[in-house]
Structures are given as structure tokens and as C-alpha cells.
Design an enzyme around this catalytic site. Structure first.
Site, PDB file in Angstrom:
ATOM      1  N   GLU A 160       2.358 -10.477 -23.959  1.00  0.00           N
ATOM      2  CA  GLU A 160       1.923 -10.772 -22.597  1.00  0.00           C
ATOM      3  C   GLU A 160       3.013 -11.518 -21.828  1.00  0.00           C
ATOM      4  OE1 GLU A 160      -2.894 -10.954 -22.758  1.00  0.00           O
ATOM      5  OE2 GLU A 160      -1.876 -12.856 -22.966  1.00  0.00           O
ATOM      6  N   CYS A 165       6.764 -15.890 -16.471  1.00  0.00           N
ATOM      7  CA  CYS A 165       6.564 -16.656 -17.695  1.00  0.00           C
ATOM      8  C   CYS A 165       6.699 -15.660 -18.851  1.00  0.00           C
ATOM      9  CB  CYS A 165       5.171 -17.288 -17.639  1.00  0.00           C
ATOM     10  SG  CYS A 165       4.710 -18.167 -19.127  1.00  0.00           S
ATOM     11  N   CYS A 202       2.685 -17.231 -32.913  1.00  0.00           N
ATOM     12  CA  CYS A 202       3.391 -18.517 -32.889  1.00  0.00           C
ATOM     13  C   CYS A 202       3.061 -19.272 -34.168  1.00  0.00           C
ATOM     14  CB  CYS A 202       2.943 -19.330 -31.667  1.00  0.00           C
ATOM     15  SG  CYS A 202       3.860 -20.874 -31.466  1.00  0.00           S
ATOM     16  N   CYS A 219      -0.458 -25.554 -32.446  1.00  0.00           N
ATOM     17  CA  CYS A 219      -1.031 -26.543 -31.513  1.00  0.00           C
ATOM     18  C   CYS A 219      -2.525 -26.259 -31.357  1.00  0.00           C
ATOM     19  CB  CYS A 219      -0.320 -26.475 -30.160  1.00  0.00           C
ATOM     20  SG  CYS A 219       1.443 -26.849 -30.272  1.00  0.00           S
ATOM     21  N   CYS A 245      -4.075 -24.496 -27.995  1.00  0.00           N
ATOM     22  CA  CYS A 245      -3.395 -23.335 -27.407  1.00  0.00           C
ATOM     23  C   CYS A 245      -3.937 -22.029 -27.977  1.00  0.00           C
ATOM     24  CB  CYS A 245      -1.891 -23.450 -27.683  1.00  0.00           C
ATOM     25  SG  CYS A 245      -0.934 -22.069 -27.031  1.00  0.00           S
ATOM     26  N   GLY A 275       4.719 -18.113 -28.122  1.00  0.00           N
ATOM     27  CA  GLY A 275       5.820 -18.375 -29.045  1.00  0.00           C
ATOM     28  C   GLY A 275       6.552 -19.666 -28.772  1.00  0.00           C
ATOM     29  N   SER A 305      10.818 -24.245 -22.702  1.00  0.00           N
ATOM     30  CA  SER A 305       9.835 -25.254 -23.090  1.00  0.00           C
ATOM     31  C   SER A 305       9.696 -25.274 -24.604  1.00  0.00           C
ATOM     32  CB  SER A 305       8.481 -24.890 -22.450  1.00  0.00           C
ATOM     33  OG  SER A 305       7.494 -25.813 -22.839  1.00  0.00           O
ATOM     34  N   SER A 312       7.019 -30.332 -24.485  1.00  0.00           N
ATOM     35  CA  SER A 312       5.556 -30.460 -24.500  1.00  0.00           C
ATOM     36  C   SER A 312       5.225 -31.735 -25.261  1.00  0.00           C
ATOM     37  CB  SER A 312       4.939 -29.244 -25.200  1.00  0.00           C
ATOM     38  OG  SER A 312       5.298 -28.089 -24.503  1.00  0.00           O
ATOM     39  N   CYS A 354      -1.627 -21.746 -18.370  1.00  0.00           N
ATOM     40  CA  CYS A 354      -0.977 -22.361 -19.534  1.00  0.00           C
ATOM     41  C   CYS A 354      -1.880 -22.319 -20.754  1.00  0.00           C
ATOM     42  CB  CYS A 354      -0.686 -23.837 -19.268  1.00  0.00           C
ATOM     43  SG  CYS A 354       0.566 -24.087 -18.080  1.00  0.00           S
TER      44      CYS A 354
HETATM   45  N1  SAH Z   1       5.958 -23.278 -27.571  1.00  0.00           N
HETATM   46  C1  SAH Z   1       6.454 -23.781 -26.344  1.00  0.00           C
HETATM   47  C2  SAH Z   1       6.205 -22.900 -25.146  1.00  0.00           C
HETATM   48  C3  SAH Z   1       4.879 -22.240 -25.006  1.00  0.00           C
HETATM   49  S1  SAH Z   1       3.529 -23.117 -24.353  1.00  0.00           S
HETATM   50  C4  SAH Z   1       5.901 -25.161 -26.105  1.00  0.00           C
HETATM   51  O1  SAH Z   1       5.063 -25.616 -26.859  1.00  0.00           O
HETATM   52  O2  SAH Z   1       6.346 -25.828 -25.177  1.00  0.00           O
HETATM   53  C5  SAH Z   1       3.890 -23.542 -22.697  1.00  0.00           C
HETATM   54  C6  SAH Z   1       3.201 -24.817 -22.265  1.00  0.00           C
HETATM   55  O3  SAH Z   1       1.780 -24.639 -22.160  1.00  0.00           O
HETATM   56  C7  SAH Z   1       3.417 -25.953 -23.259  1.00  0.00           C
HETATM   57  O4  SAH Z   1       3.644 -27.137 -22.584  1.00  0.00           O
HETATM   58  C8  SAH Z   1       2.093 -26.007 -23.962  1.00  0.00           C
HETATM   59  O5  SAH Z   1       1.870 -27.231 -24.601  1.00  0.00           O
HETATM   60  C9  SAH Z   1       1.145 -25.726 -22.807  1.00  0.00           C
HETATM   61  N2  SAH Z   1      -0.205 -25.374 -23.230  1.00  0.00           N
HETATM   62  C10 SAH Z   1      -0.582 -24.722 -24.346  1.00  0.00           C
HETATM   63  N3  SAH Z   1      -1.930 -24.605 -24.389  1.00  0.00           N
HETATM   64  C11 SAH Z   1      -2.408 -25.181 -23.275  1.00  0.00           C
HETATM   65  C12 SAH Z   1      -3.717 -25.356 -22.722  1.00  0.00           C
HETATM   66  N4  SAH Z   1      -4.802 -24.917 -23.373  1.00  0.00           N
HETATM   67  N5  SAH Z   1      -3.828 -25.981 -21.541  1.00  0.00           N
HETATM   68  C13 SAH Z   1      -2.729 -26.414 -20.879  1.00  0.00           C
HETATM   69  N6  SAH Z   1      -1.478 -26.280 -21.334  1.00  0.00           N
HETATM   70  C14 SAH Z   1      -1.314 -25.677 -22.519  1.00  0.00           C
END
Ligand code: SAH
Length: 345
Positions: free
Chosen positions: A90, A103, A110, A114, A117, A157, A189, A212, A331
Site C-alpha cells: 500500500e 507515503c 514489518c 509496535c 500499528c 515497514g 521515519s 517515532s 498513520c
Molecule cells: N517503521 C517506521 C515507519 C512506519 S510508521 C516507524 O516506526 O517510524 C510511520 C509512523 O506512524 C510512525 O511514527 C509510527 O509510529 C506511526 N504510527 C503507527 N501506528 C500508528 C497509529 N495507530 N496511530 C498513529 N500513528 C501510528
């Protein structure tokens, strides 16, 4: 077969030399791929028929199929692209007053785990190649007949877990003979893969680095981001300070606020103590709820209080405008949906 979009310009010159050709042919091919965006070697009409045949025998041109496209009421578009091996990824196109931003995903699935996510819910399959990263922007530019001005590595990822391909993709995006997107308009990021932050700093890449962070407290951060068990906040901050010292660039810290988890004034105070005096900016994101997720959004009032506390205490903080949440494009809402298991609209 190798994908010709996996090579940056210098590497392509070497490939062409390997085929007994002059390096300037690589520049011609680069222009066909990234300026004219042709989909086949037959369209590269200033190359001899003989060279076109040689190229066809040695390389593929990565072209995606658009498997699905969803459009939000705010204009954001989410694409599901089909890849040559049957996988899907995506990518999201967002409209801002300063231009069009894409984006991109860097991996299929991944590994970071987290807990907030959606990309965590799917198994890691593989890294995207350089060409597959770049193709996301090309395919979107073509579908919308537009020029993309900004790229953020915030899709599915962990870019720093696919470091070499991401760096190579940035090279092609940034090359003025390639997609010609200014380095300052490219953001990478990371969840905090510390060794790669040092590498990134040493390369002095002019892109924006986003971290992050999501909490200034190790216990809370580990519960949200398992990577914190390997590289805790102290190690992460050391790497960030090194990055700033080397590049003199501002870091953007992302902080997704979840109700009663990391959103009270005590959390804001800990964040001020952590970032005090640092060349940085904090991007506050109302956390997006995911399927079966345990976190829910902070109220806007709370997020504004959090922002005001940071700003009043010398930390520049803004609230990120939410785009595309009605099509699960915001996000953390991206996930690789396998083809065929979902209805295509
Ligand atoms: N792996 C990388 C990039 C992908 S996520 C990273 O962790 O930075 C891109 C951004 O979206 C990151 O800041 C991540 O923490 C945030 N993100 C992931 N899940 C989210 C959610 N449910 N709500 C808001 N931000 C989220």
C-alpha cells in the site's frame, strides 16, 4: 531477472559498461525511466535496436498494477499495488498546500511489532527492492498525471531495517536526472534502529530524519515498541545527538497520543526534560485505532494541552493534520492485504 530500476545512476553506468556500452547510455535510460516514465525498452527510441534487445535479455522494468484505489473525502488516495511476485503493498497520496506527498512502504510486512500499528498484524515477507520503492512514486505520478513533491517513508515497514535499498531509492528520488525530489522534501521515519541512525548521520544525507518516540519513559515505550528493549531511550537519544552534531539538522520526533497511556501532563513534562535544548520538533499525532487495538485516541482538548505545555516549555510542537482516516490510510492504518482475500472496489 534483475529490475533495471534497482540501480542508481552510477550503478547503471557500470551495468552498461558491462554490456560494452558507453556510460552516457545509462543517462539516456535513466531519463526514459524517470522523466518519460516509459514501461518498456521498446519505447527507448534513441537506443539502437541491438541495445534494446540486450537490455530486454538482461533486465525487467518494474511496473506495478493498480489492484485497488480508494479515495477519501479529503482527497487522500490509497493504492494497493500488485507486485511481480504476487505480493501487494500500500502507498498513499496526500494533498497539502505545499504540494503532493506520497507515503511509501519499505517492506512487505514489518518485524518491529509496535503494539499500536496495523502493520504489526501481518507477517514479515520480505524487503522491497530499490526499484519497488521508487515505483510507488512513479505509478502514483502516472495515475494522477502529477508531480510528487514530497516523499515520506512512513508506510508499511521499517526503512532502517531495509537500509541499503532505502538509501539507494533516495538517491534515485533525489537525483536531478531521476525523479528530482529535493532531499529536504524526503523524510525517513524510524522506530529507533540505533546503529542505522549512526550510519545515516555519517552519510550526511540531507533528508529529514523522523524518530517515532511516543514516550519519554522506557517502561511505557517498551510496552508500545519492543525495539525499545534493544535500544532504549538513552541509547536512542545518544544516536540522535550524534546525528544532529554530524548533520546540523533538526530531528522530527513523532508522538502518537493514546488516551491514559502517554497523554497526560506528566508525560509531557518527561518529554520536555528529555528533549530540552535539542535541535528538534515534535509532531503530535492523535493515535489511530486499529482493529482489536487496545489504545484509543486522546481527546483533541488533551492533545492541545499537551502541545501547549511543550511549546510553553521551549519545545516546538505541532499537531499533525489527519488525512485519509475514512479509507484506513492514516498513520498506522496501512497493512498489506493479500490479493484475492478482499473485495476490490
Ligand atoms: N517503521 C517506521 C515507519 C512506519 S510508521 C516507524 O516506526 O517510524 C510511520 C509512523 O506512524 C510512525 O511514527 C509510527 O509510529 C506511526 N504510527 C503507527 N501506528 C500508528 C497509529 N495507530 N496511530 C498513529 N500513528 C501510528
Amino acid at each position: 531477472m534483475k529490475n533495471i530500476k534497482d540501480y542508481n545512476l552510477d550503478e547503471l553506468k557500470k551495468e552498461l559498461e558491462g554490456l560494452g556500452e558507453k556510460p552516457f547510455r545509462a543517462e539516456q535510460i535513466f531519463k526514459w525511466l524517470y522523466v518519460d516514465k516509459v514501461k518498456s525498452f521498446d519505447d527507448m527510441t534513441n537506443l539502437s535496436l541491438d541495445l534494446r534487445e540486450k537490455l530486454k535479455q538482461s533486465y525487467d522494468i518494474c511496473n506495478f498494477t493498480i489492484e485497488r484505489k480508494l479515495e477519501s473525502k479529503d482527497g487522500t488516495k490509497k493504492y494497493l499495488f500488485g507486485l511481480a511476485d504476487g505480493n501487494a503493498i500500500e502507498s498513499v497520496l496526500m494533498e497539502y498546500h505545499h504540494g503532493k506527498s506520497v507515503c511509501v512502504s519499505s517492506q512487505i510486512g514489518c518485524k518491529m511489532g509496535c503494539t499500536f500499528c496495523a502493520s504489526t498484524g501481518i507477517p514479515f515477507m520480505r524487503n522491497l527492492s530499490t526499484g519497488e520503492i521508487v515505483e510507488q512514486i512513479i505509478a502514483i505520478e502516472q495515475d494522477n498525471d502529477c508531480k510528487v513533491s514530497n516523499v515520506v517513508f512512513m508506510g508499511i515497514g521499517e526503512p532502517m531495517d531495509n537500509y541499503d535499498n532505502v538509501i539507494n531509492a533516495i538517491d534515485i528520488l533525489n537525483n536531478h536526472k531521476g525523479l528530482n525530489i529535493g532531499a529536504r522534501h524526503i523524510s525517513v521515519s524510524t522506530s529507533g534502529v540505533v546503529p542505522r541512525i549512526y550510519d545515516f548521520a555519517d552519510k550526511k544525507i540531507q533528508c529529514t530524519l523522523s524518530i517515532s518516540l511516543h514516550s519519554a519513559n522506557n517502561e511505557v515505550r517498551s510496552s508500545m515498541m519492543p525495539v525499545n528493549n534493544t535500544y532504549n531511550i538513552e541509547k536512542l537519544m545518544e544516536a540522535c545527538r550524534y546525528y544532529i552534531e554530524k548533520t546540523n539538522k533538526r530531528i522530527s520526533f513523532e508522538y502518537a497520543l493514546a488516551k491514559d497511556n502517554n497523554d497526560n501532563l506528566d508525560d509531557a513534562k518527561q518529554l520536555v526534560d528529555l528533549l530540552h535544548g535539542m535541535l528538534c520538533h515534535v509532531n503530535l499525532i492523535p493515535i489511530n485505532k486499529i482493529e482489536n487495538g487496545k489504545y484509543s485516541k486522546s481527546s483533541l482538548e488533551n492533545i492541545m494541552k499537551f502541545r501547549d505545555y511543550l511549546n510553553d516549555h521551549g519545545i516546538v510542537a505541532t499537531i499533525r493534520r489527519e488525512l485519509g482516516s475514512d479509507i484506513d490510510a492514516a498513520c498506522g492504518q496501512l497493512r498489506r492485504k493479500s490479493l484475492g482475500t478482499e473485495k476490490i472496489n
